[in-house]
Design a protein around this motif. Structure first.
Motif: not given
Ligand SMILES: [Zn+2]
Length: 237
Positions: A40-48, A80-82
């Motif tokens: 289970t992965a997340i790519v980028d995490t938005g503005v917060g 993962v942070l692009t």
């Protein structure tokens, strides 16, 4: 699966793309949930979360989107942070158990350029990052590929051997598909970003594979299609 953190504007179309319009550029900010049998992965995490300097009136909804998808933050094993722009790292600290992967060149650039910013100190500098350079298979079926230009260490993500492509901010508006040479004012190296689009978009169009572009509407999932001298966005829904 797209997770829309928020939607807002931080400038006009003229400021962003140099086009003849003083209309605000209103754009969504998406993160992506990637779920496989064993990951289970997340790519980028938005503005917060609020309060924050960037878009101080726009609430971030990523935790609610994640809950609606049936995922608890502690179940996310990989982030993962692009790249390390403010709108791609905002909820990093929510994923306390995850391995967080970023690009070494991007980290060095942002340490210089944004090292004094609150977002950078809290959501990037304070965390232990797993740094990659160049191309890297970071999990089964998840490959990071250099896509430099938007930022010096910007990366795109190939899922399932190229069955889908998460492109980060390779293009931030449909105008950059229609004219791959069109610069966006926040691109650190606009000519390199344009050259990347010129090389990548024809391949993606010919392959007809699903792609994710985090600031396109409605949810940044679609296909690239050839249209005239350029390309068009075909949303998946
Ligand atoms: Zn962005």
């Amino acid at each position: 699966m797209p997770l829309r953190d928020t939607e807002a504007s931080f400038g006009t179309m003229r400021e962003a793309f140099g086009v003849d319009s003083d209309e605000p550029w209103v754009l969504p900010f998406h993160a992506y949930l990637v779920r496989g049998a064993r990951l289970t992965a997340i790519v980028d995490t938005g503005v917060g979360p609020l309060p924050r300097e960037f878009l101080p009136d726009a609430e971030g909804h990523l935790p609610g989107r994640l809950a609606a998808a049936g995922v608890r933050p502690e179940e996310v094993e990989l982030v993962v942070l692009t790249h390390l722009h403010v709108d791609h790292v905002g909820w990093n600290t929510l994923f306390g158990r995850a391995r967080i992967v970023a690009n070494r060149v991007d980290l060095e650039y942002f340490r210089e350029a944004r090292g004094d910013r609150e977002y950078f100190r809290r959501e990037v500098a304070a965390l232990e990052l797993d740094l990659v350079e160049g191309e890297a298979e970071i999990a089964p079926g998840l490959r990071l590929v250099p896509a430099y230009g938007h930022t010096p260490g910007h990366m795109r993500v190939e899922v399932g051997g190229g069955a889908a492509h998460l492109l980060g901010d390779v293009a931030v508006h449909e105008l950059q598909l229609a004219d791959p040479g069109l610069a966006y004012s926040a691109e650190v190296d606009a000519s390199r970003a344009a050259a990347l689009r010129a090389e990548l978009l024809p391949r993606l169009a010919d392959a007809g594979v699903p792609v994710a572009l985090g600031h396109l509407s409605p949810d940044g999932l679609g296909r690239i299609r050839r249209a005239g001298d350029g390309f068009a966005w075909e949303p998946l829904r």
